[in-house]
Design a protein around this motif. Structure first.
Motif, PDB file in Angstrom:
ATOM      1  N   THR A 233      87.171 -24.726  10.867  1.00 49.43           N
ATOM      2  CA  THR A 233      85.965 -24.321  10.581  1.00 49.43           C
ATOM      3  C   THR A 233      85.612 -23.006  11.211  1.00 49.43           C
ATOM      4  OG1 THR A 233      84.548 -25.852  11.457  1.00 49.43           O
ATOM      5  CG2 THR A 233      85.190 -26.325   9.312  1.00 49.43           C
ATOM      6  N   LEU A 234      86.405 -22.787  12.391  1.00 51.75           N
ATOM      7  CA  LEU A 234      85.812 -21.628  13.409  1.00 51.75           C
ATOM      8  C   LEU A 234      87.106 -20.754  13.668  1.00 51.75           C
ATOM      9  CD1 LEU A 234      83.719 -20.609  15.109  1.00 51.75           C
ATOM     10  CD2 LEU A 234      84.464 -22.087  16.831  1.00 51.75           C
ATOM     11  N   THR A 235      86.991 -19.460  13.552  1.00 46.82           N
ATOM     12  CA  THR A 235      87.616 -18.512  13.965  1.00 46.82           C
ATOM     13  C   THR A 235      87.240 -17.605  15.115  1.00 46.82           C
ATOM     14  OG1 THR A 235      88.817 -18.528  11.826  1.00 46.82           O
ATOM     15  CG2 THR A 235      89.510 -16.674  13.326  1.00 46.82           C
ATOM     16  N   GLY A 264      78.399  -5.749  15.626  1.00 54.52           N
ATOM     17  CA  GLY A 264      78.971  -7.290  15.538  1.00 54.52           C
ATOM     18  C   GLY A 264      78.505  -8.000  14.543  1.00 54.52           C
ATOM     19  N   SER A 265      77.496  -8.047  14.300  1.00 58.10           N
ATOM     20  CA  SER A 265      76.653  -8.947  13.254  1.00 58.10           C
ATOM     21  C   SER A 265      77.180  -8.701  11.765  1.00 58.10           C
ATOM     22  CB  SER A 265      74.994  -8.780  13.354  1.00 58.10           C
ATOM     23  OG  SER A 265      74.498  -9.496  12.057  1.00 58.10           O
ATOM     24  N   GLU A 266      77.342  -7.164  11.400  1.00 59.59           N
ATOM     25  CA  GLU A 266      77.797  -6.952  10.226  1.00 59.59           C
ATOM     26  C   GLU A 266      79.461  -7.278  10.085  1.00 59.59           C
ATOM     27  OE1 GLU A 266      76.823  -2.676   9.931  1.00 59.59           O
ATOM     28  OE2 GLU A 266      74.772  -3.266   9.951  1.00 59.59           O
ATOM     29  N   ALA A 267      80.182  -7.060  11.234  1.00 58.35           N
ATOM     30  CA  ALA A 267      81.419  -7.277  10.995  1.00 58.35           C
ATOM     31  C   ALA A 267      81.854  -8.533  10.889  1.00 58.35           C
ATOM     32  CB  ALA A 267      82.071  -6.857  12.524  1.00 58.35           C
ATOM     33  N   ARG A 268      81.106  -9.551  11.420  1.00 53.62           N
ATOM     34  CA  ARG A 268      81.116 -10.984  11.399  1.00 53.62           C
ATOM     35  C   ARG A 268      80.878 -11.609  10.138  1.00 53.62           C
ATOM     36  NH1 ARG A 268      77.871 -12.275  15.180  1.00 53.62           N
ATOM     37  NH2 ARG A 268      76.097 -12.788  13.885  1.00 53.62           N
ATOM     38  N   LEU A 274      85.813 -13.050   4.557  1.00 51.59           N
ATOM     39  CA  LEU A 274      87.083 -12.718   4.345  1.00 51.59           C
ATOM     40  C   LEU A 274      88.164 -14.105   4.600  1.00 51.59           C
ATOM     41  CD1 LEU A 274      89.713 -10.917   3.899  1.00 51.59           C
ATOM     42  CD2 LEU A 274      89.506 -10.415   6.554  1.00 51.59           C
ATOM     43  N   LEU A 275      87.829 -14.705   5.699  1.00 51.12           N
ATOM     44  CA  LEU A 275      88.510 -15.877   6.335  1.00 51.12           C
ATOM     45  C   LEU A 275      88.067 -17.346   5.743  1.00 51.12           C
ATOM     46  CD1 LEU A 275      88.376 -14.672  10.102  1.00 51.12           C
ATOM     47  CD2 LEU A 275      90.282 -14.367   8.361  1.00 51.12           C
ATOM     48  N   GLY A 276      86.858 -17.422   5.257  1.00 52.65           N
ATOM     49  CA  GLY A 276      86.278 -18.777   4.708  1.00 52.65           C
ATOM     50  C   GLY A 276      86.153 -19.405   5.772  1.00 52.65           C
ATOM     51  N   THR A 277      85.682 -19.008   6.932  1.00 51.58           N
ATOM     52  CA  THR A 277      84.929 -19.933   8.077  1.00 51.58           C
ATOM     53  C   THR A 277      84.183 -19.189   9.044  1.00 51.58           C
ATOM     54  OG1 THR A 277      86.780 -18.892   9.879  1.00 51.58           O
ATOM     55  CG2 THR A 277      87.665 -20.526   8.486  1.00 51.58           C
ATOM     56  N   GLN A 278      83.464 -20.178   9.692  1.00 49.82           N
ATOM     57  CA  GLN A 278      82.734 -19.273  10.522  1.00 49.82           C
ATOM     58  C   GLN A 278      83.472 -18.502  11.692  1.00 49.82           C
ATOM     59  OE1 GLN A 278      80.516 -22.847  12.278  1.00 49.82           O
ATOM     60  NE2 GLN A 278      78.655 -21.805  11.638  1.00 49.82           N
TER      61      GLN A 278
END
Length: 308
Positions: A233-235, A264-268, A274-278
């Motif tokens: 659940t984390l990348t 950073g906030s917008e990219a995250r 995209l990744l389906g994880t935090q």
């Protein structure tokens, strides 16, 4: 047909479509619209696209591999020279050329430069994508269309708006009917060939482009130093944002780190979708003096000039 595709089905229309034109005419927006997914980053700033990007459109008996390219322009540094060479190489590998133009203004020197480069390339069908029709006044439509058609009189054409989708299905039909028979190059459900860590770098660079003005965005390169799945659940992603001068570093970081935090906030947020994880995104900013003029640094960052 090569052995690599010997067991793949022969499609009625299959091949590579080079998407070319001067900077900021909507090439990436058009490719994203055709695919129905965001494959290429977009911003209102010219020269957003730096590398060749593949977008794969698959339908019954059809596979069109769209090659999004940097804008064709008069380069002012070695990075610009690299970008123009990327576009030239895509033309030489294409089965169809999609020449994207901005109908809002009449053709200029960069449009003429792009048309000349297309004429010098391999002799394949050309389709003019006359974009941003939605932004024209009614009395501009016919003269502007005629001016662009005069650049490539032999080319097929379609007027459209990549932003709202008007005319895009008709353009896609014109492109597909010109592709030759060929193999299924990629699996039917694949949309791109870009690695996730490279997509992450481009997403961060897009947010820089959207948040900063003047010269700073063009002096930015982004490198992913670590991309790791820490858990299901984390990348974890650590990126370095390079600029050319200390003054640019200060602007990018912002007062009290506010600008870097916003980027950073917008990219995250986009990476998590995209990744389906935090996503734990750790951005750093470093100065790499005059990297756009240094061939060794360009190569390190993925912009390698081919020998002339």
């Amino acid at each position: 047909m090569s052995d690599a595709h010997a067991e793949t089905p022969e499609l009625l229309h299959s091949g590579y479509v080079a998407v070319v034109g001067k900077p900021n005419v909507g090439k990436s927006t058009l490719m994203n619209r055709i695919l129905g997914e965001k494959i290429a980053i977009v911003s209102p700033k010219p020269q957003t696209t730096r590398l060749r990007q593949l977008g794969i459109y698959t339908a019954p008996d059809v596979q069109a591999i769209f090659v999004d390219t940097p804008g064709i322009h008069q380069p002012r540094h070695k990075l610009g020279k690299f970008m123009v060479e990327v576009a030239r190489a895509a033309l030489n590998d294409a089965d169809v050329i999609l020449f994207v133009c901005d109908l809002v203004t009449l053709p200029d020197d960069d449009d003429a430069r792009a048309a000349a480069m297309i004429r010098e390339a391999v002799k394949v069908p050309v389709v003019l994508a006359l974009n941003k029709l939605d932004l024209l006044k009614p009395d501009q439509v016919i003269p502007h269309i005629e001016a662009y058609r005069a650049l490539m009189p032999e080319a097929d054409w379609e007027s459209l708006s990549a932003a709202n989708g008007d005319g895009v299905p008709a353009l896609l039909r014109r492109v597909i009917e010109k592709l030759p028979p060929g193999p299924l190059y990629y699996p039917e459900d694949q949309l791109s060939t870009t690695a996730l860590r490279d997509i992450a770098a481009e997403i961060v660079r897009e947010k820089v482009l959207l948040n900063l003005e003047q010269e700073v965005p063009h002096a930015v390169a982004v490198e992913v130093e670590e991309f790791a799945e820490r858990s299901p659940t984390l990348t974890y992603i650590r990126v370095v944002i390079y600029v050319e001068r200390e003054s640019q570093k200060g602007i990018l970081i912002g007062r009290g780190g506010a600008m870097l935090k916003k980027i950073g906030s917008e990219a995250r947020a986009e990476l998590e979708q995209l990744l389906g994880t935090q996503v734990y995104l750790e951005p750093w900013v470093k100065v790499l003096k005059n990297w756009r003029q240094d061939e060794a640094l360009l190569a390190r960052l993925g912009y390698k000039l081919r020998p002339q």
